[in-house]
Design a protein around this motif. Structure first.
Motif, short mmCIF file in Angstrom:
data_model
loop_
_atom_site.label_atom_id
_atom_site.label_comp_id
_atom_site.label_asym_id
_atom_site.label_seq_id
_atom_site.Cartn_x
_atom_site.Cartn_y
_atom_site.Cartn_z
N ALA A 1 34.72 50.40 23.94
CA ALA A 1 35.14 51.22 25.08
C ALA A 1 34.78 50.55 26.40
N PHE A 2 33.76 49.68 26.37
CA PHE A 2 33.37 48.96 27.59
C PHE A 2 34.49 48.07 28.11
N LYS A 3 35.46 47.73 27.24
CA LYS A 3 36.55 46.85 27.68
C LYS A 3 37.45 47.51 28.72
N VAL A 4 37.48 48.82 28.75
CA VAL A 4 38.32 49.50 29.74
C VAL A 4 37.79 49.24 31.15
N PRO A 5 36.54 49.58 31.48
CA PRO A 5 36.06 49.26 32.83
C PRO A 5 35.93 47.76 33.07
N LEU A 6 35.62 46.99 32.02
CA LEU A 6 35.51 45.54 32.19
C LEU A 6 36.86 44.92 32.55
N THR A 7 37.90 45.38 31.89
CA THR A 7 39.25 44.90 32.22
C THR A 7 39.62 45.26 33.64
N ARG A 8 39.29 46.47 34.03
CA ARG A 8 39.58 46.91 35.40
C ARG A 8 38.89 46.00 36.42
N ARG A 9 37.61 45.77 36.22
CA ARG A 9 36.86 44.95 37.18
C ARG A 9 37.36 43.50 37.18
N THR A 10 37.69 42.99 36.00
CA THR A 10 38.14 41.61 35.91
C THR A 10 39.49 41.42 36.59
N LEU A 11 40.40 42.37 36.38
CA LEU A 11 41.71 42.29 37.02
C LEU A 11 41.58 42.38 38.53
N ILE A 12 40.80 43.31 39.01
CA ILE A 12 40.63 43.48 40.46
C ILE A 12 40.01 42.23 41.07
N ALA A 13 38.99 41.66 40.42
CA ALA A 13 38.34 40.46 40.94
C ALA A 13 39.31 39.28 40.95
N THR A 14 40.15 39.17 39.93
CA THR A 14 41.12 38.07 39.85
C THR A 14 42.15 38.18 40.97
N LEU A 15 42.65 39.39 41.20
CA LEU A 15 43.64 39.58 42.25
C LEU A 15 43.03 39.35 43.64
N LYS A 16 41.81 39.77 43.84
CA LYS A 16 41.13 39.50 45.12
C LYS A 16 40.99 38.00 45.35
N GLU A 17 40.66 37.27 44.28
CA GLU A 17 40.53 35.81 44.39
C GLU A 17 41.86 35.16 44.80
N LEU A 18 42.96 35.58 44.20
CA LEU A 18 44.24 34.94 44.48
C LEU A 18 44.82 35.36 45.83
N CYS A 19 44.55 36.60 46.23
CA CYS A 19 45.09 37.08 47.51
C CYS A 19 44.22 36.71 48.70
N GLY A 20 42.97 36.31 48.43
CA GLY A 20 42.08 35.82 49.47
C GLY A 20 41.81 36.85 50.54
N LYS A 21 41.82 36.39 51.77
CA LYS A 21 41.47 37.25 52.90
C LYS A 21 42.45 38.41 53.08
N ASP A 22 43.67 38.26 52.54
CA ASP A 22 44.65 39.34 52.68
C ASP A 22 44.28 40.57 51.87
N ALA A 23 43.36 40.39 50.93
CA ALA A 23 43.01 41.51 50.04
C ALA A 23 41.90 42.39 50.62
N ALA A 24 41.41 42.06 51.77
CA ALA A 24 40.29 42.82 52.35
C ALA A 24 40.73 44.24 52.71
#
Length: 327
Positions: free
Chosen positions: A304-327
């Motif tokens: 069940a931990f994979k649900v919040p872990l997936t959420r955090r990992t996806l959000i962190a990945t998108l923030k990384e790719l979008c850079g300063k625009d994701a603020a």
């Protein structure tokens, strides 16, 4: 290990005609040999394809054609891959050890079997190993198991890192049959959901041989592969995200996302990408994308931990790719 016949093929025609029901092709053998030692797999015949002319990486129609026998190490180190398909190189380097990557092949990587504990333990019932016997994982340890694309017959996860990146890149698998015909199957159609037949994992027929994987011309945008695992190396993904995002004047104009560790196959949901395209990046948008991805998740008690872990990992990945625009 049970006795078996061994044939060394000198052409793809020889290989496919020598194979068939109860036979397996062998190249690097990094997964197959382990399974044979444990008697999880017991082919009556091995067809060695290492002498076949399938070791090249060539540019075709602006994209790449990768021979099925190209090693994971050579593919990860190829300069065209590193420059134009960096997500693939990153995914390969995140998988296994250097020694294994030197032996593992492109075709074999696509076909590696799940690391479900019960699949490997022949004393336990497993529908994937022995159809109709049941799924011990349903009542057992499920830390490594899938939360998407499962069924009441199987909740095993797909183990490949490379296949996740290939799924993102819209790879196409070239397959030769025993009659010599060659067909091309998009990776999106190559794997089968477990349903009530989890032992049938792909669209391959018994004599079918993967001869190459083709990638289309590289798409625009930044790419990355993020893998979360129990230890820093030699471990399979709990959650992984292969991502590509193209930005224009602060807006996401194109996006592609594929996931590992959470699906019964390399997972991709077009609705997640559609929710991002045309939008200004923000934590709220990324959370919405995660909601769409996980709407059909069916976690077990241990994963069940994979649900919040997936959420955090996806959000962190998108923030990384979008850079300063994701603020």
């Amino acid at each position: 290990m049970k006795p078996f016949d061994y044939i060394r093929a000198d052409s793809t025609t020889h290989a496919t005609r020598a194979a068939g029901q109860g036979a397996n092709f062998i190249a690097g053998g990094t997964n197959l040999l382990d399974l044979m030692k444990l008697e999880v797999m017991a082919p009556h015949k091995l067809v060695d394809i290492n002498r076949l002319d399938l070791h090249q990486i060539t540019e075709v129609d602006g994209g790449l054609r990768i021979g099925a026998l190209v090693s994971n190490s050579d593919l990860a180190a190829d300069m065209t891959v590193r420059k134009q398909y960096p997500v693939l190189s990153e995914a390969l380097l995140a998988g296994a050890s250097g020694q294994l990557r030197n032996k593992a092949t492109t075709g074999g990587n696509l076909l590696q079997r799940t690391r479900c504990y019960y699949f490997y333990d022949t004393a336990m019932p497993c529908n994937k190993r022995e159809p109709g016997t049941g799924c011990q994982a349903m009542e057992g340890a499920t830390r490594l198991h899938a939360i998407l694309g499962t069924s009441d017959a199987c909740i095993a996860s797909h183990p490949s890192d490379m296949a996740v990146a290939m799924r993102l890149l819209d790879a196409v698998v070239e397959i030769e049959s025993a009659g010599g015909a060659v067909r091309s199957v998009p990776l999106s159609e190559f794997y089968r959901l477990p349903g009530q037949t989890p032992h049938i994992e792909t669209v391959l027929e018994p004599s079918d041989l993967i001869i190459a994987v083709t990638l289309p011309a590289p798409a625009k945008g930044a790419q990355t592969y993020r893998k979360v695992r129990d230890r820093a190396s030699y471990a399979f993904a709990m959650v992984s995200v292969a991502a590509r995002v193209q930005m224009d004047e602060g807006t996401i104009t194109d996006a592609a996302l594929a996931f590992g560790g959470i699906g019964s196959q390399p997972w991709r949901n077009p609705a997640v990408e559609k929710a991002l395209i045309g939008q200004k990046p923000s934590p709220e948008l990324f959370a919405k994308a995660a909601d769409i991805l996980l709407a059909d998740a069916k976690p077990q008690k241990d994963n069940a931990f994979k649900v919040p872990l997936t959420r955090r990992t996806l959000i962190a990945t998108l923030k990384e790719l979008c850079g300063k625009d994701a603020a």
